[in-house]
Design a protein around this motif. Structure first.
Motif, short mmCIF file in Angstrom:
data_model
loop_
_atom_site.label_atom_id
_atom_site.label_comp_id
_atom_site.label_asym_id
_atom_site.label_seq_id
_atom_site.Cartn_x
_atom_site.Cartn_y
_atom_site.Cartn_z
N ALA A 16 34.61 44.10 48.00
CA ALA A 16 34.62 45.48 47.53
C ALA A 16 35.31 45.60 46.17
O ALA A 16 34.85 46.34 45.29
N ILE A 17 36.41 44.85 45.99
CA ILE A 17 37.09 44.87 44.69
C ILE A 17 36.17 44.28 43.62
O ILE A 17 36.06 44.82 42.51
N ALA A 18 35.48 43.19 43.95
CA ALA A 18 34.57 42.56 42.98
C ALA A 18 33.48 43.54 42.57
O ALA A 18 33.10 43.60 41.39
N ALA A 19 33.00 44.35 43.51
CA ALA A 19 31.95 45.32 43.18
C ALA A 19 32.49 46.34 42.17
O ALA A 19 31.79 46.71 41.22
N GLU A 20 33.75 46.77 42.36
CA GLU A 20 34.35 47.72 41.40
C GLU A 20 34.53 47.08 40.03
O GLU A 20 34.27 47.69 39.00
N ALA A 44 40.47 32.56 42.74
CA ALA A 44 39.32 31.69 42.97
C ALA A 44 38.22 32.42 43.74
O ALA A 44 37.03 32.28 43.43
N ASP A 45 38.59 33.23 44.71
CA ASP A 45 37.58 33.96 45.48
C ASP A 45 36.97 35.09 44.66
O ASP A 45 35.76 35.30 44.70
N LEU A 46 37.82 35.83 43.95
CA LEU A 46 37.32 37.00 43.21
C LEU A 46 36.37 36.62 42.08
O LEU A 46 35.30 37.20 41.93
N ILE A 47 36.76 35.62 41.28
CA ILE A 47 35.94 35.31 40.09
C ILE A 47 34.54 34.84 40.46
O ILE A 47 33.60 35.06 39.71
N ARG A 48 34.41 34.24 41.65
CA ARG A 48 33.07 33.78 42.04
C ARG A 48 32.16 34.93 42.46
O ARG A 48 30.97 34.73 42.69
N LEU A 49 32.72 36.13 42.55
CA LEU A 49 31.90 37.31 42.87
C LEU A 49 31.69 38.20 41.65
O LEU A 49 31.05 39.24 41.72
N CYS A 132 54.36 51.73 38.69
CA CYS A 132 53.33 50.78 38.35
C CYS A 132 52.19 50.98 39.36
O CYS A 132 52.33 50.65 40.52
N GLU A 133 51.15 51.60 38.91
CA GLU A 133 50.03 51.93 39.81
C GLU A 133 48.89 50.94 39.55
O GLU A 133 48.26 50.99 38.50
N PRO A 134 48.64 50.00 40.49
CA PRO A 134 47.57 49.03 40.23
C PRO A 134 46.20 49.73 40.17
O PRO A 134 45.98 50.73 40.86
N ASP A 135 45.31 49.22 39.33
CA ASP A 135 43.97 49.79 39.24
C ASP A 135 43.13 49.42 40.46
O ASP A 135 42.23 50.17 40.84
N TYR A 136 43.41 48.26 41.05
CA TYR A 136 42.69 47.83 42.25
C TYR A 136 43.71 47.28 43.25
O TYR A 136 44.55 46.45 42.88
N THR A 137 43.63 47.75 44.49
CA THR A 137 44.55 47.27 45.54
C THR A 137 43.72 46.86 46.75
O THR A 137 42.83 47.60 47.17
N GLY A 138 44.04 45.68 47.29
CA GLY A 138 43.34 45.22 48.48
C GLY A 138 43.80 45.95 49.72
O GLY A 138 43.05 46.69 50.36
#
Ligand code: 5GP
Ligand code: MG
Length: 171
Positions: A16-20, A44-49, A132-138
């Motif tokens: 879902a984060i990768a889609a964003e 490693a997981d995120l960049i492959r998506l 500090c508000e992250p732009d994407y949070t799992g």
């Protein structure tokens, strides 16, 4: 070992984060920067998506708490590629007080990044002392010491495919 977040659930959130990210970074020259060592598995997981061309960089930040150097963050950017003129997506494993992420955002802007967005796999509820508000949070998690999926206890347990809590919580 108590499993807090199973492997399949992590996979779904990373998807879902990768889609964003794919939507937000389309058509921009960008660099994904992982904070060593905890973000390695997530990186490693995120960049492959990610479907758009991008560069990868690594930065190290160690905080020394307690004693005379309490709260000091030491940054090592010797492995960082040139980020001048590039958009950056900064990844960390977990947001606790917010010190690491907020300091590194400043550091990367100072190094010439055009923009820095932040992404954390985990965020501890009620622990942020530095705004500090992250732009994407799992996932938002309770204030427990967690391990696995890159996160360590005394440099062990990083290889576990899930997020777990040790039986006697060392915190
Ligand atoms: P902050 O600078 O936000 O206080 O702390 C963030 C850093 O502290 C993370 O990059 C991580 O290295 C470490 N950290 C915070 N909480 C935990 C935890 O529950 N488990 C592990 N393994 N590291 C943590
Ligand atoms: Mg860390």
């Amino acid at each position: 070992m108590d499993v807090l977040i199973p492997e399949a659930e992590i996979r779904r959130r990373v998807d879902a984060i990768a889609a964003e990210v794919n939507r937000d970074f389309a058509g921009r020259p960008f660099t994904v920067i992982g904070i060593l060592t905890g973000s390695l598995v997530f990186l490693a997981d995120l960049i492959r998506l990610i479907e758009h061309p991008h560069q990868i960089g690594l930065i190290q930040a160690s905080s020394y708490r307690g004693g005379t150097t309490s709260g000091t963050l030491v940054v090592n950017d010797g492995l960082l590629p040139d980020i001048k003129g590039r958009h950056v997506l900064l990844l960390d494993d977990i947001l606790d007080t917010g010190q690491t992420l907020s300091r590194l955002v400043e550091h990367l802007l100072h190094k010439g990044a055009v923009s820095v967005k932040t992404c954390v796999l985990l965020r501890k509820i009620g622990r942020q002392t530095i705004p500090c508000e992250p732009d994407y949070t799992g996932f938002s998690i309770p204030n427990k010491f967690v391990i696995g999926y890159g996160l360590d206890f005394a440099d062990d347990y990083r290889h576990l495919p899930f997020i777990g809590v040790l039986p006697d919580d060392p915190k």
